[in-house]
Enzyme design. Structure first.
Site, short mmCIF file in Angstrom:
data_model
loop_
_atom_site.label_atom_id
_atom_site.label_comp_id
_atom_site.label_asym_id
_atom_site.label_seq_id
_atom_site.Cartn_x
_atom_site.Cartn_y
_atom_site.Cartn_z
CG ASP A 242 7.68 6.95 -9.97
OD1 ASP A 242 6.53 7.39 -9.83
OD2 ASP A 242 8.32 7.01 -11.04
CG HIS B 265 -0.87 4.45 -8.14
ND1 HIS B 265 -2.03 4.59 -8.86
CD2 HIS B 265 0.13 4.71 -8.99
CE1 HIS B 265 -1.73 4.90 -10.10
NE2 HIS B 265 -0.42 4.99 -10.22
C1 SDX Z 1 3.01 8.13 -10.47
O1 SDX Z 1 -1.78 8.46 -11.56
C2 SDX Z 1 -0.87 7.69 -12.13
O2 SDX Z 1 -1.17 6.78 -12.88
C3 SDX Z 1 0.55 8.10 -11.83
C4 SDX Z 1 1.63 7.16 -12.31
C5 SDX Z 1 1.69 7.10 -13.84
O3 SDX Z 1 2.21 6.10 -14.38
O4 SDX Z 1 1.35 8.13 -14.48
O5 SDX Z 1 1.40 5.85 -11.84
C6 SDX Z 1 3.01 7.61 -11.86
O6 SDX Z 1 2.83 9.30 -10.29
C7 SDX Z 1 3.16 7.17 -9.33
C8 SDX Z 1 3.05 7.88 -7.92
C9 SDX Z 1 4.41 8.49 -7.60
N1 SDX Z 1 4.33 9.30 -6.38
C10 SDX Z 1 4.88 8.92 -5.23
O7 SDX Z 1 5.45 7.85 -5.06
C11 SDX Z 1 4.80 9.97 -4.11
C12 SDX Z 1 4.38 9.30 -2.79
N2 SDX Z 1 2.98 8.88 -2.87
C13 SDX Z 1 1.99 9.81 -2.55
O8 SDX Z 1 2.25 11.13 -2.33
C14 SDX Z 1 0.55 9.39 -2.81
O9 SDX Z 1 0.43 8.06 -2.49
C15 SDX Z 1 0.03 9.65 -4.20
C16 SDX Z 1 0.23 11.07 -4.61
C17 SDX Z 1 0.71 8.75 -5.18
C18 SDX Z 1 -1.46 9.32 -4.22
O10 SDX Z 1 -2.06 10.25 -3.40
P1 SDX Z 1 -3.65 10.24 -3.16
O11 SDX Z 1 -4.32 9.24 -4.02
O12 SDX Z 1 -4.11 11.65 -3.23
O13 SDX Z 1 -3.77 9.68 -1.70
P2 SDX Z 1 -3.67 10.57 -0.39
O14 SDX Z 1 -2.55 11.53 -0.51
O15 SDX Z 1 -5.03 11.09 -0.10
O16 SDX Z 1 -3.26 9.45 0.70
C19 SDX Z 1 -4.24 8.62 1.31
C20 SDX Z 1 -3.65 8.33 2.70
C21 SDX Z 1 -3.29 9.60 3.48
O17 SDX Z 1 -3.36 9.30 4.85
P3 SDX Z 1 -4.73 9.71 5.68
O18 SDX Z 1 -4.93 11.20 5.46
O19 SDX Z 1 -5.83 8.85 5.09
O20 SDX Z 1 -4.40 9.36 7.12
O21 SDX Z 1 -2.42 7.60 2.57
C22 SDX Z 1 -1.35 8.40 3.09
C23 SDX Z 1 -1.84 9.82 3.15
O22 SDX Z 1 -1.15 10.55 4.16
N3 SDX Z 1 -0.22 8.24 2.16
C24 SDX Z 1 1.06 8.09 2.50
C25 SDX Z 1 1.75 7.93 1.29
N4 SDX Z 1 0.90 8.00 0.25
C26 SDX Z 1 -0.33 8.19 0.80
N5 SDX Z 1 1.67 8.08 3.70
C27 SDX Z 1 3.01 7.91 3.68
N6 SDX Z 1 3.77 7.74 2.55
C28 SDX Z 1 3.16 7.75 1.35
N7 SDX Z 1 3.88 7.59 0.24
#
Ligand code: SDX
Length: 428
Positions: free
Chosen positions: A364, A307
């Site tokens: 989610d 998140h």
């Molecule tokens: C919602 O913003 C809100 O409030 C949203 C929400 C709401 O109520 O409105 O809460 C609802 O959208 C919840 C999130 C739902 N999405 C997912 O579950 C999709 C999977 N999660 C991600 O794609 C990710 O965690 C995000 C999009 C939620 C957040 O992405 P960020 O903040 O841009 O973080 P990032 O992509 O920069 O990740 C940081 C690190 C990375 O690794 P490094 O480059 O540092 O090595 O964490 C890793 C990412 O690769 N990472 C994951 C991961 N999520 C982040 N690795 C594997 N699986 C994951 N799910």
């Protein structure tokens, strides 16, 4: 606490005023930065950038705190009715009994939608994703209520626009589902509550006497409350920026629905179940998928994890996880993907990759398991998220309008060609 942040650029110092929120968050006001320094800030994804000040929802991502107008998510999810929370988010206070009764009565007056909407609906093929149908039907409200195009109308007229979309969105959502099923649509039944009416419009079929299961209605009420607002998330920010151009409430909400559709945002609830199903079909080897999630060369992500704000447990995920157990037990449902989900969660919470990146289950991760137990089909999960988030979008749009916020128009750092002369086609 100092009142200013000092910034030095090329040896020159600038004082930028600090702003402090009611929970002592600190922001640097850069409203005059470019005029004074010629520089701008750059922050793709706005990870460190506040777009506004807001009194609607408070999040503390480090401590897993979520409050709607000061009330904790744990309390409102347990004690409130969804329309009570809707009123709280939009108007700022919990309604008195009289205010609540009037609000519910007003909504019940508008649950029907114009019969011409059915012509729009019937124009969609049955394989149309219900989120695309929903955003289109919501935007069509600008045609049926052209007076809504002017966002600068009286508060009574804005309140009428608000009541209309709160009343009609569940009907549109249920009709989108029926269109996909090739079933006849059901008309609203105003003898029922908001959630009961939606369930009946979704699941009643001719020649069967559909009765709403109170366990399901209660679980849906809680799920809608848990999704009702989440401060400046992607879709709420979309609603605000579209509304900042003085686009109407309905045009802004339609844009918010489309932003929520993305699998990184609200579309994650559908992606989680699809992921869990794939793992189950692939033999349930959660360790294999955890390795894929950590492999930078593998596009696979553990959907429902991570998140932007929560670097601790998403409090909503905790509540939904318990509700999932309760609902499945009450309904006598044994869903194999629930065990797979719990297995993934257990491994992730102990795995260095996830621990180091503070990746926890988000709202989610478990919600799809409950929706499935309630009989809601996977492609409708994000529509359910939209129905829950509608009050939050309305509240954010209304606050932005009442604060007379300027049109949203970010700057950029240009990285393209410097000036060059045009080359005639024959000389290229
Ligand atoms: C919602 O913003 C809100 O409030 C949203 C929400 C709401 O109520 O409105 O809460 C609802 O959208 C919840 C999130 C739902 N999405 C997912 O579950 C999709 C999977 N999660 C991600 O794609 C990710 O965690 C995000 C999009 C939620 C957040 O992405 P960020 O903040 O841009 O973080 P990032 O992509 O920069 O990740 C940081 C690190 C990375 O690794 P490094 O480059 O540092 O090595 O964490 C890793 C990412 O690769 N990472 C994951 C991961 N999520 C982040 N690795 C594997 N699986 C994951 N799910």
């Amino acid at each position: 606490m100092s009142e200013f942040a000092e910034l030095k650029i090329n040896g020159q110092s600038y004082n930028l005023p600090l702003v402090t929120g009611t929970e002592n968050e600190v922001g640097i006001n850069i409203g005059k930065l470019r005029a004074e320094t010629g520089a701008i800030t750059v922050d793709p994804g706005y990870k460190n950038t506040g777009s506004t000040s807001s009194a609607i929802t408070y999040l503390d991502g480090e401590n897993g705190v979520l409050r709607y107008r000061g009330y904790s998510i744990e309390e409102v999810a347990e004690k409130a009715d969804f329309l009570e929370v809707t009123y709280l988010l939009i108007y700022g206070e919990l309604p008195t009994q009289e205010q609540y009764d009037n609000f519910v009565a007003d909504i019940k007056k508008h649950t029907l939608i114009h019969e011409d909407v059915r012509k729009i609906l019937e124009g969609f093929p049955s394989n149309a994703h219900p989120m695309g149908v929903l955003s289109s039907l919501v935007c069509s409200m600008t045609a049926f209520y052209p007076e809504s195009l002017d966002p600068n109308r009286s508060s009574d007229e804005v309140d009428l626009s608000i009541v209309r979309i709160l009343a009609k969105l569940p009907t549109m959502a249920a009709w989108a589902y029926k269109n996909e099923q090739g079933h006849p649509v059901n008309y609203p039944d105003n003898t029922l509550s908001y959630t009961e009416n939606f369930l009946k419009m979704m699941f009643a079929v001719p020649a069967e006497d559909y009765k709403v299961d109170p366990v399901i209605a209660k679980a849906l009420n809680k799920l809608l409350i848990l999704h009702a607002d989440h401060e400046q998330n992607c879709s709420a920010s979309t609603v605000r920026i579209v509304g900042s151009s003085h686009a109407s409430l309905y045009a802004s909400i339609s844009a918010g629905i489309n932003a929520l559709w993305g699998p990184l945002h609200g579309g994650a609830n559908q992606a989680v179940i699809e992921m869990l199903e794939n793992i189950r079909k692939d033999g349930g080897d959660v360790a294999k998928y955890m390795a894929k999630a950590k492999d930078k060369d593998d596009p696979f992500r553990l959907m429902g994890f991570g998140h932007r704000v929560y670097k601790n447990f998403d409090p909503r995920a905790r509540i939904i996880k318990k509700a999932a157990d309760d609902v499945l037990t009450a309904l006598g449902v044994n869903d194999p993907v629930l065990e797979i989900a719990k297995g993934l969660e257990q491994i992730a919470l102990e795995d260095e990759y996830f621990v180091a990146r503070k990746l926890y289950p988000n709202v989610d991760f478990y919600s799809g398991i409950i929706y499935r137990a309630l009989g809601i089909p996977t492609e409708m999960f994000t529509v359910m998220f939209a129905m829950g988030r509608l009050p939050g979008w309305i509240a954010q749009w209304k606050e932005m309008r009442e604060n007379h916020e300027p049109i949203g128009r970010p700057r950029q750092i240009y990285t393209g060609y410097n000036e060059r002369s045009f080359v005639a086609m024959g000389d290229r």
